[in-house]
Design an enzyme around this catalytic site. Structure first.
Site, PDB file in Angstrom:
ATOM      1  N   ASP A   1     -21.083 -34.312  41.339  1.00 34.50           N
ATOM      2  CA  ASP A   1     -20.914 -35.122  42.543  1.00 34.50           C
ATOM      3  C   ASP A   1     -22.161 -35.938  42.884  1.00 34.50           C
ATOM      4  O   ASP A   1     -23.282 -35.582  42.502  1.00 34.50           O
ATOM      5  CB  ASP A   1     -20.607 -34.226  43.748  1.00 34.50           C
ATOM      6  CG  ASP A   1     -19.187 -33.693  43.748  1.00 34.50           C
ATOM      7  OD1 ASP A   1     -18.493 -33.843  42.726  1.00 34.50           O
ATOM      8  OD2 ASP A   1     -18.785 -33.110  44.771  1.00 34.50           O
TER       9      ASP A   1
ATOM     10  N   HIS B   1     -24.092 -31.042  41.109  1.00 30.82           N
ATOM     11  CA  HIS B   1     -24.568 -32.227  41.812  1.00 30.82           C
ATOM     12  C   HIS B   1     -25.667 -32.919  41.019  1.00 30.82           C
ATOM     13  O   HIS B   1     -26.287 -32.321  40.134  1.00 30.82           O
ATOM     14  CB  HIS B   1     -25.109 -31.866  43.201  1.00 30.82           C
ATOM     15  CG  HIS B   1     -24.056 -31.399  44.158  1.00 30.82           C
ATOM     16  ND1 HIS B   1     -23.601 -30.100  44.183  1.00 30.82           N
ATOM     17  CD2 HIS B   1     -23.348 -32.064  45.112  1.00 30.82           C
ATOM     18  CE1 HIS B   1     -22.665 -29.975  45.115  1.00 30.82           C
ATOM     19  NE2 HIS B   1     -22.492 -31.153  45.691  1.00 30.82           N
TER      20      HIS B   1
END
Length: 258
Positions: A82, A228
């Protein structure tokens, strides 16, 4: 593993929750009138609590379908990354190549527009692109009204298609929190929402060993792994490397349901 058509499930009735919520409020008023304020207040707290739970719990299906795990018993998992593109993107792409792994990058459209060459490089190397909102309003995404929510999702879809030449099929809510107004745009754009089943909180925590250990504890066939890039702690690349190494040691492969 199930076919892509089975896994990819955009909402079919994005406003069904409104009828259910309206019915719950009529029931609340009836209880209040028949049994008094205590029963009515209890019913109100239950109905409103359900709405908050449906918004804040990333795997809640109260407002529409959400994929949190791939239905397979094979030693395969879906890596999702992400918040990019970022300075971490090139190193992460090199690591994925090194381990022969594929991933889906859930991109913030504003960041992709600022770094178009990195967004296109993700696609060029054979990875998936997902919609992760236009501007990533982390503090307030869960509380956005219908107009602002539609803008965040629909502008991101158009922007990512323009930058990469790819139309995303998957959507991840910011911080995983999807309020009732998300589903209308997902249906309009044929987007399916994705959550996760394995995470190490690497968006905020930067200790590679402990973060990787937390993710590894959730390794299962079909797990969707949340990772992430670009976090302020600067250790996302090391964490991704640790996860890839652990997957290899445990005999797991990374698959992308595209």
């Amino acid at each position: 593993m199930a076919s892509i058509a089975v896994l990819h499930r955009p909402p079919r009735r994005p406003w069904a929750w409104l009828w259910l919520f309206g019915a719950s409020q009529l029931l609340m008023l009836a209880l209040w009138w028949r049994f008094g304020w205590a029963a009515g207040l209890a019913a109100m707290l239950v109905s409103h609590g359900a709405m908050f739970w449906g918004t804040l719990w990333p795997r809640s299906r109260l407002f529409g379908p959400v994929l949190a795990r791939l239905p397979t018993q094979a030693r395969a998992m879906w890596l999702t990354i992400d918040d990019g593109p970022s300075d971490d993107t090139p190193a992460m792409l090199d690591l994925l190549d090194q381990y022969g792994a594929k991933a889906t990058f859930f991109l913030v459209a504003e960041r992709a527009a600022a770094r178009p060459q990195l967004a296109r490089e993700i696609v060029r190397r054979g990875h998936g692109i997902g919609n992760h909102s236009q501007s990533h309003p982390q503090a307030w995404f869960w509380a956005l009204g219908p107009g602002r929510m539609a803008a965040e999702i629909e502008q991101a879809q158009a922007g990512l298609r323009t930058v990469t030449g790819v139309t995303p099929r998957w959507f991840r809510a910011v911080v995983g929190m999807a309020n009732p107004f998300v589903s209308a745009s997902l249906k309009k754009l044929a987007l399916a929402r994705v959550a996760w089943s394995a995470r190490g909180f690497d968006g905020v925590r930067g200790e590679p060993d402990s973060v990787v250990a937390r993710i590894v504890a959730d390794f299962r066939p079909g797990a969707i792994v949340l990772l992430h890039e670009g976090a302020p702690h600067g250790n996302n690349v090391a964490i991704v490397e640790g996860v890839l190494r652990a997957m290899k040691d445990a005999g797991y492969v990374a698959v992308v349901p595209e």
